[in-house]
Design an enzyme around this catalytic site. Sequence first.
Site, PDB file in Angstrom:
ATOM      1  N   ARG A 144      -7.350  -0.408  -6.946  1.00 28.67           N
ATOM      2  CA  ARG A 144      -7.720   0.575  -5.909  1.00 28.67           C
ATOM      3  C   ARG A 144      -8.043   1.886  -6.630  1.00 28.67           C
ATOM      4  O   ARG A 144      -7.381   2.214  -7.616  1.00 28.67           O
ATOM      5  CB  ARG A 144      -6.586   0.796  -4.887  1.00 28.67           C
ATOM      6  CG  ARG A 144      -6.480  -0.340  -3.858  1.00 28.67           C
ATOM      7  CD  ARG A 144      -5.558   0.015  -2.709  1.00 28.67           C
ATOM      8  NE  ARG A 144      -6.203   0.761  -1.656  1.00 28.67           N
ATOM      9  CZ  ARG A 144      -5.542   1.287  -0.616  1.00 28.67           C
ATOM     10  NH1 ARG A 144      -4.222   1.138  -0.510  1.00 28.67           N
ATOM     11  NH2 ARG A 144      -6.169   1.940   0.322  1.00 28.67           N
ATOM     12  N   ASP A 193      -2.241  10.894  -1.903  1.00 31.01           N
ATOM     13  CA  ASP A 193      -2.603   9.824  -2.842  1.00 31.01           C
ATOM     14  C   ASP A 193      -3.019  10.376  -4.199  1.00 31.01           C
ATOM     15  O   ASP A 193      -2.924   9.688  -5.210  1.00 31.01           O
ATOM     16  CB  ASP A 193      -3.732   8.966  -2.266  1.00 31.01           C
ATOM     17  CG  ASP A 193      -3.179   8.074  -1.172  1.00 31.01           C
ATOM     18  OD1 ASP A 193      -3.077   8.534  -0.026  1.00 31.01           O
ATOM     19  OD2 ASP A 193      -2.804   6.933  -1.479  1.00 31.01           O
ATOM     20  N   ASN A 228      -5.639  12.182   0.837  1.00 32.04           N
ATOM     21  CA  ASN A 228      -4.683  11.382   1.610  1.00 32.04           C
ATOM     22  C   ASN A 228      -5.471  10.592   2.648  1.00 32.04           C
ATOM     23  O   ASN A 228      -6.692  10.722   2.754  1.00 32.04           O
ATOM     24  CB  ASN A 228      -3.638  12.293   2.269  1.00 32.04           C
ATOM     25  CG  ASN A 228      -2.490  11.500   2.864  1.00 32.04           C
ATOM     26  OD1 ASN A 228      -1.906  10.637   2.190  1.00 32.04           O
ATOM     27  ND2 ASN A 228      -2.153  11.742   4.114  1.00 32.04           N
ATOM     28  N   LYS A 229      -4.769   9.798   3.414  1.00 32.21           N
ATOM     29  CA  LYS A 229      -5.411   8.923   4.394  1.00 32.21           C
ATOM     30  C   LYS A 229      -6.430   9.654   5.259  1.00 32.21           C
ATOM     31  O   LYS A 229      -6.181  10.775   5.703  1.00 32.21           O
ATOM     32  CB  LYS A 229      -4.320   8.291   5.264  1.00 32.21           C
ATOM     33  CG  LYS A 229      -4.798   7.333   6.328  1.00 32.21           C
ATOM     34  CD  LYS A 229      -5.709   6.241   5.787  1.00 32.21           C
ATOM     35  CE  LYS A 229      -5.066   5.415   4.699  1.00 32.21           C
ATOM     36  NZ  LYS A 229      -6.039   4.624   3.927  1.00 32.21           N
ATOM     37  N   ARG A 260       0.872  -1.175   0.000  1.00 34.30           N
ATOM     38  CA  ARG A 260       0.000   0.000   0.000  1.00 34.30           C
ATOM     39  C   ARG A 260       0.910   1.226   0.000  1.00 34.30           C
ATOM     40  O   ARG A 260       2.119   1.120   0.086  1.00 34.30           O
ATOM     41  CB  ARG A 260      -1.015  -0.004   1.145  1.00 34.30           C
ATOM     42  CG  ARG A 260      -0.689  -0.727   2.397  1.00 34.30           C
ATOM     43  CD  ARG A 260       0.441  -0.118   3.161  1.00 34.30           C
ATOM     44  NE  ARG A 260       0.238   1.315   3.359  1.00 34.30           N
ATOM     45  CZ  ARG A 260       1.198   2.187   3.606  1.00 34.30           C
ATOM     46  NH1 ARG A 260       2.464   1.800   3.672  1.00 34.30           N
ATOM     47  NH2 ARG A 260       0.940   3.461   3.792  1.00 34.30           N
ATOM     48  N   GLY A 261       0.279   2.405  -0.083  1.00 39.30           N
ATOM     49  CA  GLY A 261       1.075   3.621  -0.260  1.00 39.30           C
ATOM     50  C   GLY A 261       1.114   3.923  -1.750  1.00 39.30           C
ATOM     51  O   GLY A 261       1.448   3.034  -2.559  1.00 39.30           O
ATOM     52  N   ALA A 262       0.764   5.165  -2.112  1.00 38.52           N
ATOM     53  CA  ALA A 262       0.568   5.503  -3.526  1.00 38.52           C
ATOM     54  C   ALA A 262       1.777   5.146  -4.421  1.00 38.52           C
ATOM     55  O   ALA A 262       1.617   4.449  -5.427  1.00 38.52           O
ATOM     56  CB  ALA A 262       0.203   6.982  -3.646  1.00 38.52           C
TER      57      ALA A 262
END
Length: 341
Positions: free
Chosen positions: A86, A229, A239-240, A48-50
């Site tokens: 995603r 993101d 973002n998160k 995970r993580g862009a």
Amino acid sequence: MDENFKALEFKNGELVLIDQRVLPTRFEYFICKNSKDVAFAISDMVVRGAPAIGGCAGYGVYLAALEAKGDRSLFLEKCQMIRSSRPTAVNLMWAVDRMMKKAESCGYEPSKLLEEADLIVEEDIAMNHKMAEIGSSVIRKNDVILTHCNTGALATCGWGTALGIIKKAHYDGKNIHVYADETRPRFQGARLTAWELVKAGIPSTLIPDSAAATLIRDGKIDLVILGADRITAEGDVANKLGTFALSVICKQYGVPFYSAAPTSTIDFNMKKGKDIPIEQRSKDEVIRPGGVLVAPEEIDVYNPSFDVTPHQNITGIITEKGIIRPPFDLNIERIKNGESI
Ligand code: MRU
């Protein structure tokens, strides 16, 4: 001072991922042998993580080309499967589109596609180091920094974005202290950022997400740096979940609020944050964190994985091309046109 672990590595024809679903209690690898495995690893958040999912997508498209054996419609179908694994982080679509363009221009030559996927990874690591250099100008000696989610080596192809900037400040001897939000409901801050901070020996404190407001109000935080993101052409940042609330509190108390991301996270074709597709994740993530039931199963759950911070709340966006400051739309346009900012 690079890490001795890699979130993703392509070797012997397979994509080897650190399984981020089980860190830090277990350190395990997840092997992707085909494009379907890559799409699964992204959607199930093995990785995970862009920027990291962008890097994986490159190898996914390479594997798709091998599997399709020249059948163009099958190749496109597989690319679409990866592209839709995603919805929010634009690095995923950016990487798939870049690979598909390469496929067209090189006549689907697998060795050329593998080179391109490797290049995406190399460029990402180089951009992160550049961002760390550029971002060091916003961190002073003895600063206390708050961050959210995980933006380190685990979230990228290597080194990290916001956490990469923070690590450089630490290695430069700036005597910083980091507060890391635990980042509910998946605990990327507690499980992953805390793991990276401890490994790097950075003085740090893990906090429940809801403690951040009090720390900011009480003047305990000098600045916030976190990732992105997707950044729109007007400078709104997805973002998160929890990022938007932090930005509001920072604005209220005059604390600088920075987002850090490579320019591959900018969606030049999307103007406004309200148009960013926000991923909705499962009810189980909320009622059963770590597999333990913490709420009645019958309860309804709202679990957006990301939120959007309006550009008006952002002090600057740190990229490998410089720090984008207001007016964000004009400066992002300059980046798009290859001009300096
Ligand atoms: O759901 P995740 O863990 O993929 O979300 C990650 C984030 O929101 C990060 O802040 C963002 O991708 C930047 S990673 C350098």
